[in-house]
Design an enzyme around this catalytic site. Structure first.
Site, PDB file in Angstrom:
ATOM      1  N   LYS A  11       0.810  -1.217   0.000  1.00 33.42           N
ATOM      2  CA  LYS A  11       0.000   0.000   0.000  1.00 33.42           C
ATOM      3  C   LYS A  11       0.849   1.277   0.000  1.00 33.42           C
ATOM      4  CE  LYS A  11      -3.974  -2.163   2.246  1.00 33.42           C
ATOM      5  NZ  LYS A  11      -4.904  -2.064   3.403  1.00 33.42           N
ATOM      6  N   ARG A  87      -1.247 -14.374   4.629  1.00 39.11           N
ATOM      7  CA  ARG A  87      -1.989 -13.736   5.720  1.00 39.11           C
ATOM      8  C   ARG A  87      -1.224 -13.847   7.045  1.00 39.11           C
ATOM      9  NH1 ARG A  87      -6.310 -11.485   4.231  1.00 39.11           N
ATOM     10  NH2 ARG A  87      -7.312 -11.424   6.275  1.00 39.11           N
ATOM     11  N   THR A  93      -4.923  -7.147  10.867  1.00 39.99           N
ATOM     12  CA  THR A  93      -5.241  -5.917  10.144  1.00 39.99           C
ATOM     13  C   THR A  93      -4.803  -4.684  10.927  1.00 39.99           C
ATOM     14  OG1 THR A  93      -7.114  -7.022   9.106  1.00 39.99           O
ATOM     15  CG2 THR A  93      -7.124  -4.617   9.068  1.00 39.99           C
ATOM     16  N   ARG A 104       2.886  -6.157   9.145  1.00 45.00           N
ATOM     17  CA  ARG A 104       2.154  -5.011   9.701  1.00 45.00           C
ATOM     18  C   ARG A 104       2.744  -4.541  11.026  1.00 45.00           C
ATOM     19  NH1 ARG A 104      -3.490  -7.443   7.662  1.00 45.00           N
ATOM     20  NH2 ARG A 104      -3.669  -6.258   5.718  1.00 45.00           N
ATOM     21  N   HIS A 117      -2.125  -5.526   1.671  1.00 45.37           N
ATOM     22  CA  HIS A 117      -3.412  -6.209   1.514  1.00 45.37           C
ATOM     23  C   HIS A 117      -3.101  -7.594   0.990  1.00 45.37           C
ATOM     24  CE1 HIS A 117      -7.435  -7.242  -0.023  1.00 45.37           C
ATOM     25  NE2 HIS A 117      -6.774  -7.709  -1.065  1.00 45.37           N
TER      26      HIS A 117
END
Length: 141
Positions: A11, A87, A93, A104, A117
């Site tokens: 992103k 994932r 998230t 993340r 994502h």
């Protein structure tokens, strides 16, 4: 175990931090192969179309604005259980809830600017890959 393909976006926040290579290295070190990749600036229409399933949700406008705020890297990853593996590498998230050592936890700023994502199912992977790549742009390795 089955070889799968999954879709990934690096992103705008992660692209701006110049950590594309570090993120791709995480994928490769975990046994995922990049079989298609391109950097692009999403138009408002592209972002709205990609995230259409969220169009009725309160955060939709902010999501579209964020995803069009700078370039992204869209890619197809291939490997054993690629969807689950990706994932796991990404982490939760919300980066505050992401396990240490996940993408993340290491690179995301917030639940909105969360670096990456990844597809959450085989159906989503197929749809998301086709949204950005023609079949001829995805090369098995």
């Amino acid at each position: 175990m089955a070889v799968q393909r999954t879709f990934s976006i690096i992103k705008p926040d992660a692209v701006a931090k110049n950590v594309i290579g570090k993120i791709v290295s995480r994928f490769e070190e975990a046994g995922l192969r990049v079989v298609a990749s391109k950097m692009k600036q999403l138009s408002k229409a592209e972002a709205e179309g990609f995230y259409a399933e969220h169009s009725e949700r309160g955060f939709f406008g902010e999501l579209v604005a964020f995803m069009t705020s700078g370039p992204v890297v869209v890619q197809v990853l291939e490997g054993e259980n690629a969807i689950v593996r990706n994932r796991e590498l990404m982490g939760a998230t919300n980066p505050k809830e992401a396990a240490a050592g996940t993408i993340r936890a290491d690179f995301a700023e917030s639940i909105d600017a969360n670096a990456v994502h990844g597809s959450d199912s085989e159906a989503a992977a197929a749809r998301e890959i086709a949204y950005f790549f023609a079949a001829t742009e995805v090369t098995a390795r």
